[in-house]
Scaffold this motif. Structure first.
Motif, PDB file in Angstrom:
ATOM      1  N   VAL A 229      50.060  13.706  78.580  1.00 53.35           N
ATOM      2  CA  VAL A 229      49.145  12.745  78.960  1.00 53.35           C
ATOM      3  C   VAL A 229      48.904  11.920  77.767  1.00 53.35           C
ATOM      4  CG1 VAL A 229      46.832  12.053  79.812  1.00 53.35           C
ATOM      5  CG2 VAL A 229      47.788  14.025  80.591  1.00 53.35           C
ATOM      6  N   ARG A 230      49.277  10.825  77.533  1.00 54.50           N
ATOM      7  CA  ARG A 230      49.517  10.132  76.421  1.00 54.50           C
ATOM      8  C   ARG A 230      48.184   9.513  76.049  1.00 54.50           C
ATOM      9  NH1 ARG A 230      53.312   8.136  73.117  1.00 54.50           N
ATOM     10  NH2 ARG A 230      53.060   6.134  71.864  1.00 54.50           N
ATOM     11  N   PRO A 231      47.579   9.648  74.894  1.00 53.70           N
ATOM     12  CA  PRO A 231      46.455   9.310  74.744  1.00 53.70           C
ATOM     13  C   PRO A 231      46.323   7.854  74.574  1.00 53.70           C
ATOM     14  CG  PRO A 231      46.967  10.679  72.807  1.00 53.70           C
ATOM     15  CD  PRO A 231      48.275  10.280  73.636  1.00 53.70           C
ATOM     16  N   THR A 232      45.370   7.086  75.102  1.00 54.07           N
ATOM     17  CA  THR A 232      44.887   5.652  74.973  1.00 54.07           C
ATOM     18  C   THR A 232      44.206   5.405  73.740  1.00 54.07           C
ATOM     19  OG1 THR A 232      42.677   5.871  76.026  1.00 54.07           O
ATOM     20  CG2 THR A 232      44.593   5.924  77.527  1.00 54.07           C
ATOM     21  N   ARG A 233      44.144   3.848  73.576  1.00 50.77           N
ATOM     22  CA  ARG A 233      43.510   3.434  72.304  1.00 50.77           C
ATOM     23  C   ARG A 233      41.982   4.112  72.301  1.00 50.77           C
ATOM     24  NH1 ARG A 233      43.564  -2.879  71.274  1.00 50.77           N
ATOM     25  NH2 ARG A 233      45.810  -2.202  71.394  1.00 50.77           N
ATOM     26  N   GLY A 234      41.292   4.019  73.378  1.00 50.76           N
ATOM     27  CA  GLY A 234      40.048   4.515  73.760  1.00 50.76           C
ATOM     28  C   GLY A 234      39.901   6.256  73.154  1.00 50.76           C
TER      29      GLY A 234
END
Length: 291
Positions: free
Chosen positions: A119-124
């Motif tokens: 699950v690729r992290p978002t900017r948030g």
């Protein structure tokens, strides 16, 4: 759907609040029982309570090889390593530090989810992680002059990281395996792992007055309420709410831990703790808002 989320929010809030109170109990009781023995006794009380829950709810048991391997790993990483370092860290530092530092767990889950669940992290997510780390540095940075407190803080960081890893591993267990079974197996693994150490140091428990009301109530809280009951509440709440919202409710843990530590243990609520708590709170709120 909305009603389920409200019920889930209540369960998660109660569970996190109970865990906040747990740090105060641990800080108080470790003066009589050392951390590893305390963890062992905690699980000795929790295991039959969890088994009773399983029997009453008549859960379906599943023993697939892959799931059993994951449950054993969960028991070693979460129920053994994480809880031992958590209670040792609280013993060396304070209930406030213990409750606030371990509240960074949801942010650490971002990294483990990326590596294990893809699950690729978002900017948030990254922003949330930065706020969480700033919060921990803010709190721990004020205690570097005291060697014992620094060691306690490092233990608590290990506890937060390992609990985050365990939380991610739970998601890899097959969905049809009841969360109660996962919890019970983890508790039994911890009991088996810690028993040799406890037996080799049996003299530590020989001096404990188990007939003392103070000791008895503390162990009852840690085993039956903080471990067994709170885990059931968390599991129910986690299923009723979207998992990406559950981290927000860890906020109740540092708030309750800090307040109770101030009231019952005389721990000062300094500016470092206030600012650190706010930072960690912001990190969790950001993680929820960007989903």
């Amino acid at each position: 759907m909305k009603q389920n989320k409200i019920i889930g929010a209540l369960y998660l809030s109660f569970a996190a609040s109970i865990w906040g109170g747990m740090f105060v109990i641990v800080k108080d009781i470790v003066g009589q029982i050392s951390p590893i023995q305390l963890v062992w006794l905690r699980y000795l009380v929790a295991a039959p309570v969890l088994l009773l829950f399983c029997l009453v709810m008549r859960i379906d048991w599943h023993w697939r090889k892959q799931d059993v391997g994951l449950m054993i790993l969960i028991g070693l990483i979460g129920n053994t390593l994480s809880i031992v370092t958590q209670e040792t860290g609280t013993w060396l530092s304070s209930a406030q530090l213990g409750s606030v530092v371990t509240a960074a767990t949801p942010a650490f889950m971002v990294l483990f989810s990326w590596g294990l669940l893809k699950v690729r992290p978002t900017r948030g997510d990254w922003l949330s992680l930065i706020f969480a780390m700033l919060g921990v540095i803010c709190i721990v940075g004020l205690s570097f002059s005291v060697r014992g407190v620094l060691l306690g803080a490092l233990m608590l960081m290990i506890a937060a990281l390992t609990w985050a890893l365990m939380s991610v591993l739970i998601r890899k267990v097959s969905p049809d395996v009841n969360a109660l079974q996962v919890t019970l197996v983890g508790v039994l693994v911890a009991l088996i792992t810690l028993t040799p150490w406890v037996l080799m140091h049996a003299q530590v428990l020989a001096g404990v007055n188990f007939f003392s009301l103070h000791v008895g109530l503390s162990l009852l809280y840690l085993g039956a309420i903080s471990t067994a009951s709170a885990f059931v509440m968390w599991n129910v709440g986690f299923r009723k709410m979207a998992s990406n919202l559950s981290g927000l409710f860890f906020l109740f843990q540092p708030i309750v831990g800090a307040l109770l530590g101030s009231v019952f243990l005389g721990e000062n609520l300094g500016i470092g703790f206030v600012l650190g708590t706010v930072m960690i709170g912001v990190s969790i709120i950001v993680a929820v808002k960007v989903q």
